[in-house]
Design an enzyme around this catalytic site. Sequence first.
Site, short mmCIF file in Angstrom:
data_model
loop_
_atom_site.label_atom_id
_atom_site.label_comp_id
_atom_site.label_asym_id
_atom_site.label_seq_id
_atom_site.Cartn_x
_atom_site.Cartn_y
_atom_site.Cartn_z
N TYR A 11 -42.83 1.47 1.16
CA TYR A 11 -43.60 2.18 2.17
C TYR A 11 -43.67 3.66 1.80
O TYR A 11 -42.64 4.29 1.52
CB TYR A 11 -42.94 2.00 3.53
CG TYR A 11 -43.63 2.66 4.70
CD1 TYR A 11 -44.98 3.02 4.65
CD2 TYR A 11 -42.95 2.91 5.88
CE1 TYR A 11 -45.60 3.61 5.72
CE2 TYR A 11 -43.56 3.50 6.97
CZ TYR A 11 -44.89 3.85 6.89
OH TYR A 11 -45.50 4.45 7.95
N CYS A 12 -44.87 4.23 1.78
CA CYS A 12 -45.08 5.65 1.53
C CYS A 12 -44.46 6.03 0.18
O CYS A 12 -44.74 5.39 -0.82
CB CYS A 12 -44.50 6.46 2.70
SG CYS A 12 -44.81 8.23 2.63
N LEU A 13 -43.59 7.04 0.13
CA LEU A 13 -42.99 7.42 -1.14
C LEU A 13 -42.07 6.34 -1.69
O LEU A 13 -41.82 6.30 -2.89
CB LEU A 13 -42.21 8.72 -0.97
CG LEU A 13 -43.05 9.96 -0.64
CD1 LEU A 13 -42.16 11.18 -0.53
CD2 LEU A 13 -44.11 10.18 -1.69
N GLY B 287 -43.04 3.33 -1.81
CA GLY B 287 -43.98 2.57 -2.63
C GLY B 287 -44.22 3.23 -3.97
O GLY B 287 -44.35 2.56 -5.01
N LEU C 51 -47.32 -0.07 0.88
CA LEU C 51 -47.79 0.26 2.22
C LEU C 51 -48.03 1.76 2.30
O LEU C 51 -47.09 2.55 2.26
CB LEU C 51 -46.75 -0.16 3.26
CG LEU C 51 -46.24 -1.60 3.16
CD1 LEU C 51 -45.16 -1.84 4.21
CD2 LEU C 51 -47.37 -2.59 3.31
#
Length: 579
Positions: free
Chosen positions: A318-320, A322, A346
Site C-alpha cells: 500500500y502506498c510507499l 507498494g 494499492l
Amino acid sequence: MEHAGPITPAVAVPVRETQAHDAIDRSYHAALGSLTGGLSPMGLATAWFDWAAHLAGSPAKQAELHERAVANAAKAVQAAVSCPLHPASESCDAMAADKRFRDKEWQRAPYNLLAQWFLLTEDWWDAATRGVQGMAPRHAQIVNFATRQTLDMLAPSNYAATNPVVLDRTREEHGANLLRGLRNWMEDFARDAEGAPPETGGFKVGETLATTPGEVVYRNRLIELIRYRPTTESVQAEPLLIVPAWIMKYYILDLSAHNSMVRFLLDQGIEVYMISWLNPGEEDADLGLEDYVRLGIFDALEVIERAVPGQKIHAAGYCLGGTLLSIAAAAMARDGDARLASLTLLAAQVDFTEAGEITLFIDDSQVAFLEDIMAEQGYLKPDQMAGAFQMLRSNDLIWSRTIREYLLGERGSMNDLMAWNADATRMPARMHAEYLRKLFLENRLALGQYSVGGRPISLEDIEVPVFAVGTERDHVAPWRSAWKITRFADGENTFVLTSGGHNAGIVSEPGHPRRHFRAGPVPGHATDPDLWIKAHAVRDGSWWPEWTEWLERHSSERRHVEAAPLPSLCAAPGRYVFG
C-alpha cells in the site's frame, strides 16, 4: 618582468572547520524548518524571483493582465447588481459552485460582492502566474501553487468579520460560539506545545481499532510480522503478505470491524500476514531503503516460507509499501527467486514523473533542506511531513476545520480513519533522504538505475501477475501515476480505478454507500490510461470482491487450516504499533 615564482593558492580550509561550518548550517536550517513546516524558503524564493524577473520583461503579458483586471472589476460590479435579481446567472453560479460560498447567507450584500471580488482576484492571479514566457516550468508551477495557498488563507470565509454564516451564528448565540472556538484553540495549542498525543475521539488501538485476532510471529529491529487467525475451515494455498507504507501505522487496513480489509480477506478464506513497522527514533537514523527491503520484506517472506513450505506467496503493498514491494519483487526476479505468486499495488507509484503536486515540494533545495533537518534530529517528524500534504488540500484540511472549530465552535466528530490519520509516524534520516533523492528526484527505479545488493534491478523483470489499484481523487499518488506499473511489469496486468481518495478509496468495504470502480485487464505495455477508461464501464460497489476473486484465480488450490509452526511472541496488534 621578473617571475614571481609559483602562485600561492588560497589558504585551504581545514576539514574540521568545514565540518563545523556545515554543522552551523544544519542547525540553522533545522531551526528554520521548525518555523516553515519543513519547507525550504530558499526554493520558493528562487521560483518567485524567476517569475518576477520574467514578468517584468514581458510587456505584452503585463498588458494582458491589466485588461483582465479591468474586465474582472466590471464583472464584479455587474454581479453585485445582477445576482440579487438573477441568482441563476453565470457569475452567481460560479460563486455557488465554490463550497466556501455555497451557503445562502453569501447571497446577501455586501458578502456576495466580497465573494465575487475574491473569486475574480483568484482568477487574475491564476492568469498572472501562468504563461509567463521564459520561466522554468517547475518554477511556474511552484509560484502558481504558492499563490493559491496565499489566497486560500486570505479568503473572506476564513474571518469572522467577513463570513456571514459566522456573524449570524454569533448574533444567535450572543458570542458563545466564539468562546467555544477560543477554548478549542487553547486546547489544541496546549496539546501541540506539550507534545501530547493527538485527540482520537475514544478510538484506541487494540480496543476499537486493529482488533482482528492474530499473533506477532516474528520481530526484528525494524518490523513485527503479524499472522492473523483464519476464520474459515480451509484457506487458499498461497498466503498473502501485506506491506503497508512506512510513513503510516499498518492498521489503516484493520480499522473497525466493519471496514477492516484484513477481516474481509480472512472471511474470504485468505491467510493474511501483515508487516507492522517500527516507529523510528534518533538511534535508527542509519536505516536505509535497502534495510527496509531486507529487514522488512525479505525477512517476512522467509518467516512465511517456514510456515507454509513449498507454497508461493501473494504480496500486496500500500502506498510507499507498494513502491518498496516493487523494488523487492524486481530484485527477486533478477535473482531467480520465484517465491511470489502475484503482486498487488494499492495506490502505489514506481515512476515519479507524474506524481502530482506533491512534487512541487521535492527539488534539490527542498531535499537538501530536509537532509539538514534530519541530520540534526536523526529522523523527520510527522508534522514536518504532514504540512506539505495538508497544503495540497488546504481548503478541506486546514481552513474548513478552522472555520468549523474556531469560529463556529463546533468540534468535528471523529471517525476511525481520522483517528488513524492522527497517529502519525517518523521516518529515519538516511532512508527518507534516499527515497527523496533516488526515487523522487532521480527516478532511478523507473529508469532501471536503482540497485539492490550492489546490482541494478529492472521492473521489466517482474513477470508475476500484477493487480494495481488507483483512486480517482488521489492527491498523494495520482491514479495515472499508479497506472504506470502496467508499462513496466512484463506479466499479466490488471488495473482498478476506484472512487475516493488516497485512503478512503482503498478502505472501501462492501456496503459503503456511493462507491464505484472500473476494473479490467491492461493490454501488454498499454500507454494510454484514458483509452483504458473508455473501454471499462463504471460498476457500483466495492472493488474488494474483485480483488479476492482475482487472488483466487491466481491461487493453486485450498488447504486445511493448520496452526503455523511459528512462535507467538505476543497478541496482535503487537508492540511496534504503539511506538
